[in-house]
Design a protein around this motif. Structure first.
Motif, mmCIF file in Angstrom:
data_model
loop_
_atom_site.group_PDB
_atom_site.id
_atom_site.type_symbol
_atom_site.label_atom_id
_atom_site.label_comp_id
_atom_site.label_asym_id
_atom_site.label_seq_id
_atom_site.Cartn_x
_atom_site.Cartn_y
_atom_site.Cartn_z
ATOM 1 N N SER A 1 0.820 -1.179 0.008
ATOM 2 C CA SER A 1 -0.031 0.110 -0.146
ATOM 3 C C SER A 1 0.828 1.377 0.051
ATOM 4 O O SER A 1 2.008 1.160 0.231
ATOM 5 N N GLY A 2 0.386 2.588 -0.365
ATOM 6 C CA GLY A 2 1.077 3.624 -0.048
ATOM 7 C C GLY A 2 1.322 4.526 -1.301
ATOM 8 O O GLY A 2 1.803 5.513 -1.301
ATOM 9 N N GLY A 3 1.048 3.827 -2.795
ATOM 10 C CA GLY A 3 1.235 4.472 -3.831
ATOM 11 C C GLY A 3 0.380 5.493 -4.023
ATOM 12 O O GLY A 3 -0.504 5.757 -3.292
ATOM 13 N N GLY A 4 0.761 6.350 -5.176
ATOM 14 C CA GLY A 4 -0.243 7.598 -5.378
ATOM 15 C C GLY A 4 0.586 8.431 -6.285
ATOM 16 O O GLY A 4 1.691 8.187 -6.806
ATOM 17 N N GLY B 1 11.167 -17.145 -3.722
ATOM 18 C CA GLY B 1 10.853 -15.591 -3.875
ATOM 19 C C GLY B 1 9.279 -15.499 -3.668
ATOM 20 O O GLY B 1 8.548 -16.211 -4.510
ATOM 21 N N TYR B 2 8.580 -14.352 -3.375
ATOM 22 C CA TYR B 2 7.050 -14.180 -3.358
ATOM 23 C C TYR B 2 7.270 -12.479 -3.692
ATOM 24 O O TYR B 2 7.718 -11.802 -3.254
ATOM 25 N N TRP B 3 6.035 -12.348 -4.566
ATOM 26 C CA TRP B 3 5.973 -11.227 -4.971
ATOM 27 C C TRP B 3 4.376 -10.332 -4.666
ATOM 28 O O TRP B 3 3.341 -11.297 -4.617
ATOM 29 N N GLY B 4 4.368 -9.140 -4.207
ATOM 30 C CA GLY B 4 3.111 -8.492 -3.817
ATOM 31 C C GLY B 4 2.484 -8.042 -5.133
ATOM 32 O O GLY B 4 2.907 -8.279 -6.170
ATOM 33 N N GLN B 5 1.440 -7.507 -5.262
ATOM 34 C CA GLN B 5 0.540 -7.197 -6.220
ATOM 35 C C GLN B 5 0.902 -5.981 -6.891
ATOM 36 O O GLN B 5 0.399 -5.650 -8.281
ATOM 37 N N GLY B 6 1.856 -5.077 -6.566
ATOM 38 C CA GLY B 6 2.310 -3.859 -7.198
ATOM 39 C C GLY B 6 1.530 -2.784 -6.880
ATOM 40 O O GLY B 6 0.178 -2.820 -6.688
ATOM 41 N N THR B 7 2.093 -1.377 -6.629
ATOM 42 C CA THR B 7 1.409 -0.227 -6.429
ATOM 43 C C THR B 7 1.885 0.995 -7.026
ATOM 44 O O THR B 7 3.184 0.846 -7.366
ATOM 45 N N LEU B 8 1.046 1.641 -7.909
ATOM 46 C CA LEU B 8 1.497 2.587 -8.808
ATOM 47 C C LEU B 8 2.115 4.051 -7.895
ATOM 48 O O LEU B 8 1.254 4.428 -7.277
ATOM 49 N N VAL B 9 3.326 4.413 -8.440
ATOM 50 C CA VAL B 9 3.697 5.625 -7.888
ATOM 51 C C VAL B 9 3.989 6.449 -9.112
ATOM 52 O O VAL B 9 4.667 6.145 -10.171
ATOM 53 N N THR B 10 3.290 7.669 -9.367
ATOM 54 C CA THR B 10 3.345 8.622 -10.499
ATOM 55 C C THR B 10 4.027 10.103 -9.807
ATOM 56 O O THR B 10 3.366 10.655 -8.756
ATOM 57 N N VAL B 11 5.174 10.413 -10.198
ATOM 58 C CA VAL B 11 5.880 11.666 -9.947
ATOM 59 C C VAL B 11 5.521 12.643 -11.221
ATOM 60 O O VAL B 11 6.043 12.396 -12.105
ATOM 61 N N ARG C 1 5.450 7.372 1.139
ATOM 62 C CA ARG C 1 5.793 6.074 1.792
ATOM 63 C C ARG C 1 5.070 4.833 1.625
ATOM 64 O O ARG C 1 3.879 4.774 1.502
ATOM 65 N N LEU C 2 5.798 3.978 1.305
ATOM 66 C CA LEU C 2 5.434 2.531 0.778
ATOM 67 C C LEU C 2 5.339 1.552 1.975
ATOM 68 O O LEU C 2 6.437 1.575 2.762
ATOM 69 N N SER C 3 4.311 0.648 2.091
ATOM 70 C CA SER C 3 4.309 -0.352 3.089
ATOM 71 C C SER C 3 3.919 -1.502 2.324
ATOM 72 O O SER C 3 3.214 -1.753 1.728
ATOM 73 N N CYS C 4 4.349 -2.984 3.091
ATOM 74 C CA CYS C 4 4.084 -4.145 2.592
ATOM 75 C C CYS C 4 4.028 -4.809 3.833
ATOM 76 O O CYS C 4 5.019 -5.045 4.686
ATOM 77 N N ALA C 5 2.881 -5.624 3.996
ATOM 78 C CA ALA C 5 2.787 -6.460 5.003
ATOM 79 C C ALA C 5 2.617 -8.125 4.694
ATOM 80 O O ALA C 5 2.058 -8.338 3.415
#
Length: 115
Positions: A6-9, A103-113, A18-22
């Motif tokens: 979570s935390g993209g935007g 290895g394991y991957w999360g679903q991805g969160t988009l960061v746009t600057v 700030r991105l976080s991953c649980a």
């Protein structure tokens, strides 16, 4: 192991996110936690990783701007991103590697600057 990021935007250049991953599931097997990113038309690349003991490694492009941290008690990994640049725009993926090397991957969160 399941990962929830979570935390993209959207943020302006120079801003922070700030991105976080649980992690959940077989969390006791987790060794390395980290973040990767994939920009449009480019390959996925390492951003930062942190070991169970707290050793870190960063991509040269983010050194001095990004900070990775980990809470072993809460099974979370975070990425504080400061002084963001348009070239940081990407989908950011949380990743963990177990003691057995899986290895394991999360679903991805988009960061746009934006510039």
């Amino acid at each position: 192991v399941q990962l929830q990021a979570s935390g993209g935007g959207l943020v302006q250049a120079g801003g922070s996110l700030r991105l976080s991953c649980a992690a959940s599931g077989n969390i006791f097997s987790i060794n390395v936690m980290g973040w990767y990113r994939q920009a449009p038309g480019k390959q996925r690349e390492l951003v930062a990783v942190i070991t169970r003991g707290g050793s870190t490694n960063y991509a040269d492009s983010v050194k001095g701007r990004f900070t990775i941290s980990r809470d072993n008690a809460k099974n979370t990994v975070s990425l504080q991103m400061n002084s963001l640049k348009p070239e940081d725009t990407a989908v950011y993926y949380c990743n963990v590697v177990t003691l057995s090397g899986r290895g394991y991957w999360g679903q991805g969160t988009l960061v746009t600057v934006s510039s």
